[in-house]
Design a protein around this motif. Structure first.
Motif, short mmCIF file in Angstrom:
data_model
loop_
_atom_site.label_atom_id
_atom_site.label_comp_id
_atom_site.label_asym_id
_atom_site.label_seq_id
_atom_site.Cartn_x
_atom_site.Cartn_y
_atom_site.Cartn_z
N ILE A 1 42.47 7.71 50.50
CA ILE A 1 43.65 7.17 49.83
C ILE A 1 43.29 5.88 49.08
N ASP A 2 43.91 5.68 47.93
CA ASP A 2 43.70 4.49 47.12
C ASP A 2 44.09 3.23 47.90
N PRO A 3 43.15 2.33 48.14
CA PRO A 3 43.43 1.14 48.96
C PRO A 3 44.58 0.30 48.43
N ASP A 4 44.80 0.35 47.13
CA ASP A 4 45.82 -0.51 46.53
C ASP A 4 47.23 -0.19 46.98
N LYS A 5 47.45 1.01 47.49
CA LYS A 5 48.82 1.30 47.92
C LYS A 5 48.98 1.25 49.44
N VAL A 6 47.94 0.79 50.14
CA VAL A 6 48.01 0.74 51.61
C VAL A 6 48.13 -0.71 52.08
N ILE B 1 55.53 5.65 53.43
CA ILE B 1 55.29 6.23 54.75
C ILE B 1 54.65 5.18 55.66
N HIS B 2 54.97 5.30 56.91
CA HIS B 2 54.56 4.29 57.89
C HIS B 2 53.61 4.98 58.87
N VAL B 3 52.34 4.56 58.85
CA VAL B 3 51.35 5.21 59.70
C VAL B 3 51.22 4.45 61.02
N HIS B 4 51.81 4.98 62.07
CA HIS B 4 51.72 4.37 63.40
C HIS B 4 50.47 4.85 64.11
N ALA B 5 50.01 6.04 63.72
CA ALA B 5 48.79 6.59 64.28
C ALA B 5 48.31 7.69 63.35
N THR B 6 47.03 8.01 63.44
CA THR B 6 46.52 9.13 62.66
C THR B 6 45.97 10.17 63.62
N GLU B 7 45.66 11.32 63.07
CA GLU B 7 45.12 12.40 63.90
C GLU B 7 43.80 11.97 64.54
N PHE B 8 43.08 11.06 63.89
CA PHE B 8 41.81 10.61 64.45
C PHE B 8 42.00 9.78 65.71
N ASP B 9 43.12 9.08 65.76
CA ASP B 9 43.43 8.31 66.98
C ASP B 9 43.82 9.24 68.12
N ARG B 10 44.51 10.31 67.75
CA ARG B 10 45.01 11.20 68.79
C ARG B 10 43.94 12.12 69.33
N SER B 11 43.05 12.57 68.45
CA SER B 11 42.13 13.62 68.88
C SER B 11 40.66 13.26 68.75
N GLY B 12 40.37 12.04 68.40
CA GLY B 12 38.97 11.69 68.20
C GLY B 12 38.48 12.40 66.95
N GLU B 13 37.26 12.92 67.02
CA GLU B 13 36.71 13.57 65.84
C GLU B 13 37.14 15.03 65.73
N SER B 14 37.61 15.61 66.83
CA SER B 14 38.02 17.02 66.77
C SER B 14 39.46 17.11 66.30
N VAL B 15 39.66 16.87 65.03
CA VAL B 15 41.02 16.78 64.51
C VAL B 15 41.65 18.15 64.40
N ASN B 16 42.96 18.14 64.53
CA ASN B 16 43.76 19.33 64.36
C ASN B 16 44.02 19.45 62.85
N GLN B 17 43.40 20.43 62.24
CA GLN B 17 43.41 20.51 60.78
C GLN B 17 44.82 20.54 60.17
N ILE C 1 52.35 2.04 54.74
CA ILE C 1 52.28 0.89 55.65
C ILE C 1 51.48 1.33 56.87
N THR C 2 50.44 0.56 57.20
CA THR C 2 49.68 0.86 58.42
C THR C 2 49.90 -0.27 59.42
N VAL C 3 49.77 0.05 60.70
CA VAL C 3 50.10 -0.93 61.73
C VAL C 3 48.95 -1.88 62.03
N SER C 4 47.78 -1.64 61.43
CA SER C 4 46.64 -2.56 61.61
C SER C 4 45.64 -2.28 60.50
N ASN C 5 44.68 -3.17 60.36
CA ASN C 5 43.62 -2.94 59.39
C ASN C 5 42.71 -1.81 59.84
N LEU C 6 42.62 -1.67 61.16
CA LEU C 6 41.86 -0.56 61.73
C LEU C 6 42.40 0.76 61.19
N THR C 7 43.72 0.92 61.26
CA THR C 7 44.36 2.13 60.76
C THR C 7 44.27 2.20 59.24
#
Lengths: 494, 477
Positions: B275-280, B226-242, B259-265
């Motif tokens: 998530i287990d860091p070894d697979k990211v 899976i390719h993570v271009h963004a997460t719910e935390f990027d979209r909604s800040g701390e008020s995530v949509n469960q 696959i993440t698009v940055s180390n930040l993600t």
């Protein structure tokens, strides 16, 4: 005779504080006092003081046999005076032993030698004066900022009267030749040249604590063995490095101080090398050949050129802008402006703007207050903008000090001032008459009761309070008086 | 190697950066010999660029005859069972209670064939029932009381699915109000697609496609990236949509590689999703060279132009841009600021500009189409991206490609990658203002940015990014 020339560079710049553009024109204090103080204090405790003590003890132990050379920039001495007088005292104590030579350099640790002969000369003179003031003797050997040297700089240095100069034993200059001889400047036979043996110097300065290096761990014995390998006909091994090598670049835990302590002992015991300072060597040794350096070299980076300080667009623009101000600075001759002008010339500011080390900026990031060269550039240019504004204002105010170049200019200046004087006179007259009206109200007029006529004090108050009160309420009395009066006498001179 | 790739959009029908990134990546992957891509989107328009991929529209695939099989797979899936249990643990649910869980039900309907909320509404209407008196049983039957007698409604599951006469789902392929349903339906079609094609690996882009990717994995047994271009935390800040978070986590847990698009993600994935860091793995995006032969727009005014371009939402930090603009405008003339984009904060921004009394120098363009974006870059002297949280941020690269110096927030993934950009904290409006002023006033700065920035961007090739992605594939096989 085979000898070792140990020279340590001591310099700290006046780092600039975070200076935003909206401070331009308001805030004229450019320096990060806290950073400058705390960095200097830290280095003093980790390096300068303990290393000075070791060297002092070594001199006590070995007497005149152990000689050492320092170069202290003017700005680091200013910082010692301001922040760590104890360090200055410990250098003075070293100076008194008679075993220490202090070199000449530019006051600001500047790159003025590449840009302006007059500024370069002035800074060298100012620095020499500072050294004499603190250490009692005028320097006779010269080293330029970052060991920058070219044939042309050699000419200037010998014009300044120095007999010997230090620079880098750059491979591309020396070719097959060894740095371990005395050379002379290609354009001036009288200027002798000592060249840094960069391999042996860097073994101590850069590689000492590197465990991946085959030479690790480096002991005095091992190092003296390496010295002994040198061709017996070779005359001098020049070990030049930053003083911060001891305790700062190489931490105390690496054993660098133990190395320093045992080095002279081991040299005397295991070899026939002696210790001498550059000026002594200039008297003792004859040069073997000229060195030709048409393009400036330095002791920095692999390239041994100027690209750490100059060459990218940022550095060049900042450098050009700075030195474009030189004529105005010289004409203003204002002590506060001169001081900032000096500190702004420190080569470090340009070093921070270097873009070639984005990836491996190890040395470049050392005490670098900026995130990126862009950051450094913007901050410097903001400061320089404010400095320029101040300078131009000061220049306007002291126009009378300027020496006009042509009769036309003189004539136009006279016209200009006559007009100005006329205006001021008229203003004065009108103010005087107004002031008389006003002074009537004055005693009581501090508050709202303006209409109350109190005519009693007119005569007494008039001469004193007239000017400040009537003209511009914001400015203090002294300045007011100075402003209209300055042009008058100046004009008469011309 | 054949890749079954699930995306949500494909050029020219794109609204966000996701479609552009997918397109660039597929083109890059195509340059690796032996790589073929089957690219699935919910809806095909017919005018897509099919040169580097085989395109499949989920809306064109009939699923009805497969429902039995897919049901089976879903039932075996622990996640769907969990959700089902959570929702239907109680013997009876009142409809109002059910609607508190409405999103859950939608997910549940995705993973097991229970009722869709729309279908409930329909039944309630038909039978003229009182909402509060209707409940559902564990088996998913609708139950209500009529004259003291308990009655059941038998539900036609096929109807509840909402497929057309050919057994196909209708997808809008957008991000509309039925997004959740479409995500669910997408996942229901995925197994069908997975059994129609042969492939070696599955690659799903962003949460919209994770359920589809997981479904395809379950039925085919092939590894899932899976390719993570963004997460719910990027979209909604701390008020995530469960529910969205749950889908993301479900996708991440079921993926073999992420696959993440940055180390930040990458850090967010590891820390906030456990998530287990070894697979990211981090693979940075690139930008397509601008090949269009359009005439460069010329500026018709002497003023310098400073541009913000992007959605006018919390995540993009438009408010910080206005405050920085105010500081610059206070100190210099001959500069104008442009906020190009639309979003839920736009009105507030317009009000704020008026409040600061800078409306004569601060302009709003609303949403810009891609050609207008290019024109906007042509006339810009500085581009600012003050994002509060930006997993990557492709637009600074587009600006640099157009020779525009950029100022980016340190809280963006692209800041990890770029050297020739000014980086500031998004909240540090003084630093932002200072950088804007510096670029506008100190000539060398913009010259250097143009010179090195363009080269830096040109060196970021999708081929390189694809090469890294390919390595991740190999590690998963």
């Amino acid at each position: 005779m085979r000898t070792i020339c140990l020279y340590f560079q001591v310099h700290q710049p006046f780092r600039l504080k975070r200076y935003r553009f909206f401070e331009i024109g308001h805030d004229h204090n450019y320096y990060d006092e806290y950073a400058n103080y705390s960095i200097l204090r830290k280095i003093a405790d980790k390096c300068y003081l303990p290393a000075n003590q070791i060297i002092y003890d070594l001199i006590q132990k070995h007497g005149k046999k152990f000689k050492i050379t320092f170069s202290l920039s003017g700005s680091v001495i200013d910082q010692f005076e301001k922040y760590t007088p104890d360090v200055l005292e410990s250098f003075k104590r070293l100076a008194k032993t008679g075993c220490v030579e202090f070199l000449s350099e530019t006051y600001a640790h500047s790159l003025s030698s590449l840009k302006s002969k007059t500024e370069f000369f002035e800074q060298v003179h100012a620095h020499a004066e500072k050294i004499k003031q603190h250490f009692g003797s005028t320097p006779t050997a010269f080293r330029n900022t970052e060991l920058v040297y070219s044939d042309y700089i050699g000419e200037m240095v010998s014009e300044l009267g120095f007999k010997v100069m230090l620079t880098e034993g750059a491979k591309h200059v020396l070719g097959w030749k060894s740095p371990n001889y005395m050379y002379y400047s290609a354009n001036n036979k009288k200027l002798k040249m000592l060249l840094k043996n960069f391999r042996l110097s860097d073994d101590i300065a850069f590689r000492f604590s590197n465990k991946a290096w085959e030479g690790w761990p480096l002991t005095a014995e091992k190092f003296v063995d390496w010295l002994n390998i040198a061709d017996p006909k070779e005359e001098v091994i020049n070990l030049f490095m930053d003083y911060e090598t001891f305790g700062e670049h190489q931490w105390a835990e690496s054993g660098i101080f133990e190395f320093l302590k045992s080095f002279p002992d081991t040299v005397f015991k295991n070899s026939d090398f002696t210790f001498h300072t550059p000026s002594e060597l200039a008297d003792l040794m004859q040069p073997v050949a000229p060195i030709h350096v048409p393009y400036p070299i330095s002791w920095a980076d692999e390239e041994r050129d100027l690209t750490a300080w100059l060459g990218n667009e940022l550095q060049d623009e900042a450098f050009e802008n700075l030195y474009n101000l030189e004529p105005i600075v010289k004409k203003c001759n204002d002590p506060a402006l001169l001081k900032d002008w000096t500190y702004l010339q420190a080569s470090d500011h340009f070093y921070y703007m270097c873009t070639k080390f984005f990836s491996d900026g190890d040395v470049h990031s050392y005490f670098n207050p900026y995130d990126s060269p862009y950051d450094a550039f913007i901050n410097y240019m903001n400061v320089l903008s404010d400095f320029t504004i101040r300078l131009k204002k000061a220049a306007e105010n002291s126009l009378g000090d300027m020496t006009p170049d042509s009769p036309e200019e003189i004539a136009s200046l006279i016209d200009k001032y006559q007009l100005e004087i006329q205006k001021l006179k008229e203003k004065m007259e009108s103010k005087k008459t107004k002031a008389i009206d006003k002074t009537k109200k004055q005693p009581a007029a501090i508050d709202k009761t303006k209409k109350q006529p109190v005519p009693i004090d007119i005569t007494k108050k008039e001469p004193e309070k007239l000017m400040p009160h009537s003209e511009d309420k914001k400015k203090p009395a002294q300045k007011k008086e100075a402003k209209p009066s300055t042009p008058k006498p100046k004009k008469k001179k011309e | 190697m054949r890749v079954l790739m699930f995306g949500w959009e494909f050029p020219p029908h794109i609204t966000g950066g996701l479609g552009t990134a997918c397109y660039g990546l597929t083109k890059g992957l195509k340059s690796i010999p032996g790589t073929e891509i089957i690219f699935v989107v919910p809806k095909l328009w017919g005018d897509e660029d099919k040169r580097s991929v085989e395109l499949v529209g989920a809306g064109d695939i009939p699923v009805l005859q497969r429902i039995e099989t897919t049901q089976q797979y879903f039932r075996e899936d622990s996640f769907s069972n969990n959700v089902a249990q959570q929702t239907f643990d109680e013997q009876l649910y009142s409809i109002d209670q059910l609607y508190d869980h409405v999103t859950f039900v939608e997910i549940a309907s995705l993973l097991s064939p229970y009722l869709s909320p729309e279908y409930f509404e329909q039944i309630i209407k038909e039978k003229k029932l009182e909402r509060s008196k209707v409940a559902i049983t564990k088996e998913g039957k609708l139950v209500y009381r009529e004259n003291g007698v308990v009655k059941y409604v038998t539900v036609d599951y096929n109807e509840s699915f909402g497929v057309d006469d050919f057994g196909r789902y209708t997808f809008s392929g957008t991000y509309g109000p039925n997004l959740m349903t479409e995500v669910a339906n997408y996942a229901k079609v995925a197994p069908r697609i997975a059994s129609n094609y042969t492939f070696d690996i599955i690659h799903a882009h962003d949460w919209l496609c994770y359920p589809a990717g997981v479904a395809a994995k379950k039925i085919s047994g092939k590894p899932l990236v899976i390719h993570v271009h963004a997460t719910e935390f990027d979209r909604s800040g701390e008020s995530v949509n469960q529910p969205v978070y749950d889908i993301e986590r479900y996708g991440m847990e079921n993926a073999d590689r992420i696959i993440t698009v940055s180390n930040l993600t990458r850090n967010i994935v590891i820390e906030k999703y456990g998530i287990d860091p070894d697979k990211v793995f981090t693979v940075y995006n690139a930008v397509e060279p601008d090949m269009s032969e359009r005439k460069k727009e010329t500026k018709k005014i002497d003023d310098k132009i400073v541009t913000f371009l992007g959605r006018v939402t919390f995540q993009k930090g438009p408010d910080y841009f206005i405050e920085a603009a105010f500081r610059v405008l206070k100190r210099m003339d001959g500069v104008r600021f442009v906020m190009a984009g639309s979003g839920d904060m736009l009105k507030r921004m317009i009000d704020r500009a008026a409040e600061l009394n800078i409306s004569d120098r601060f302009h709003f363009t609303n949403f810009l189409k891609s050609d207008d974006v290019k024109r906007m870059f042509d006339i810009s002297d500085v581009y600012v991206m003050p994002s509060v949280s930006e997993p990557f941020g492709i637009s600074p690269l587009e600006a640099m490609r157009a020779n525009v110096p950029v100022i980016i927030s340190k809280q963006s993934g692209v800041a990890e990658l770029l050297e020739h950009a000014v980086k500031v904290d998004y909240w540090d409006i003084d630093a932002m203002a200072d950088a804007i002023y510096g670029i506008l006033n100190y000539k060398a700065l913009s010259e250097v940015f143009k010179k090195y920035g363009r080269k830096e961007v040109d060196d970021l090739q999708w081929e390189n990014a694809a090469h890294h992605v390919h390595k991740v594939y190999l590690s998963a096989l």
